[in-house]
Design a protein around this motif. Structure first.
Motif, short mmCIF file in Angstrom:
data_model
loop_
_atom_site.label_atom_id
_atom_site.label_comp_id
_atom_site.label_asym_id
_atom_site.label_seq_id
_atom_site.Cartn_x
_atom_site.Cartn_y
_atom_site.Cartn_z
N LEU A 114 2.88 3.81 3.58
CA LEU A 114 1.78 4.15 2.68
C LEU A 114 1.14 2.87 2.16
CD1 LEU A 114 0.23 6.27 0.95
CD2 LEU A 114 2.07 6.02 -0.75
N GLN B 122 -2.61 1.37 0.02
CA GLN B 122 -3.84 1.71 -0.68
C GLN B 122 -5.06 1.26 0.11
OE1 GLN B 122 -3.53 0.09 -4.67
NE2 GLN B 122 -2.87 2.08 -5.44
N ARG C 70 -4.04 6.33 17.96
CA ARG C 70 -3.75 7.03 16.72
C ARG C 70 -4.26 8.46 16.80
NH1 ARG C 70 -7.80 3.76 12.54
NH2 ARG C 70 -9.78 4.61 13.33
N ALA D 51 -5.08 11.61 14.06
CA ALA D 51 -5.15 12.21 12.73
C ALA D 51 -5.02 13.72 12.87
CB ALA D 51 -6.49 11.86 12.08
N VAL E 29 -9.25 5.26 4.16
CA VAL E 29 -8.55 6.54 4.29
C VAL E 29 -8.72 7.12 5.70
CG1 VAL E 29 -8.59 7.09 1.84
CG2 VAL E 29 -10.51 7.79 3.30
N THR F 41 -5.88 6.78 8.26
CA THR F 41 -4.68 7.60 8.15
C THR F 41 -4.46 8.39 9.44
OG1 THR F 41 -4.86 7.82 5.74
CG2 THR F 41 -3.62 9.53 6.92
N ALA F 42 -3.28 8.23 10.02
CA ALA F 42 -2.97 8.88 11.29
C ALA F 42 -1.53 8.55 11.68
CB ALA F 42 -3.91 8.40 12.39
N GLN G 142 3.95 7.05 11.15
CA GLN G 142 2.92 7.55 10.24
C GLN G 142 2.35 6.41 9.41
OE1 GLN G 142 1.66 10.85 9.73
NE2 GLN G 142 0.15 9.74 8.50
N VAL G 143 1.03 6.37 9.35
CA VAL G 143 0.32 5.44 8.47
C VAL G 143 -0.57 6.28 7.55
CG1 VAL G 143 -1.42 3.63 8.32
CG2 VAL G 143 0.35 3.53 10.09
N THR G 144 -0.39 6.11 6.25
CA THR G 144 -1.18 6.85 5.29
C THR G 144 -1.88 5.87 4.36
OG1 THR G 144 0.38 8.70 5.35
CG2 THR G 144 -1.16 8.61 3.50
N VAL G 145 -3.20 6.02 4.25
CA VAL G 145 -3.98 5.17 3.36
C VAL G 145 -4.49 6.03 2.21
CG1 VAL G 145 -5.91 3.56 3.18
CG2 VAL G 145 -4.70 3.80 5.36
N SER G 146 -4.14 5.63 1.01
CA SER G 146 -4.53 6.40 -0.17
C SER G 146 -5.76 5.78 -0.81
CB SER G 146 -3.38 6.44 -1.17
OG SER G 146 -3.08 5.13 -1.63
#
Length: 124
Positions: free
Chosen positions: A11, A13, A38, A40, A88, A91-92, A119-123
Motif C-alpha cells: 500500500l 499513498q 498489471r 485492475a 490511484v 492500483t492493480a 497486489q499494489v494499492t495506491v490510496s
C-alpha cells in the motif's frame, strides 16, 4: 520451464513510490524478455514495461513512461520495477512474465511464463 516470483507489493499513498522485484529461475533461453503486466478489477491484463535480458533494451506503456523504470540485475536473475509519482489508477495486481524470443509482445496471451502476482494499492 521458467519460474518467476514477484515481491514488493503493498500500500502506498498517491504521489509515493514503490519498487517491485521479480526473480526468475529454471530454464534459460538465448533471447528473451522479462516484464511487468498489471490487472485492475474488472479490466484486462495490460502491458506495463519489459526489458530484454541479454541486451537491456527497455519498453514502456505510454501511461507509465517517465514514472516507472524497469531494470535488471543479471547476477541475481532479478528485474525491478521502480514506480514513482503513483496514482490511484496504478492500483492493480502486478504480474511478472517472460516472453521467449523477439519481438516483445504487448498482448498478455503471447507471453510464455507468469508469476503469481503481487497486489499494489495506491490510496488517495
Amino acid at each position: 520451464q521458467m519460474l518467476l516470483e514477484e515481491s514488493g507489493g503493498g500500500l502506498v499513498q498517491a504521489g509515493g513510490s514503490l519498487r517491485l522485484s521479480c526473480a526468475h529461475s529454471g530454464r534459460t533461453f538465448a533471447n528473451y524478455a522479462v516484464g511487468w503486466f498489471r490487472q485492475a478489477p474488472g479490466k484486462e491484463r495490460e502491458f506495463v514495461a519489459a526489458i530484454y535480458w541479454s541486451g537491456g533494451s527497455t519498453y514502456y506503456a505510454d501511461g507509465v513512461k517517465g514514472r516507472f523504470t524497469i531494470s535488471r540485475d543479471i547476477a541475481r536473475n532479478t528485474i525491478y520495477l521502480q514506480m514513482s509519482n503513483m496514482t490511484v489508477e496504478d492500483t492493480a495486481v502486478y504480474y511478472c512474465a517472460a516472453d521467449i524470443g523477439p519481438p516483445i509482445e504487448i498482448a498478455a496471451s503471447l507471453w510464455d511464463y507468469w508469476g503469481q502476482g503481487t497486489q499494489v494499492t495506491v490510496s488517495s
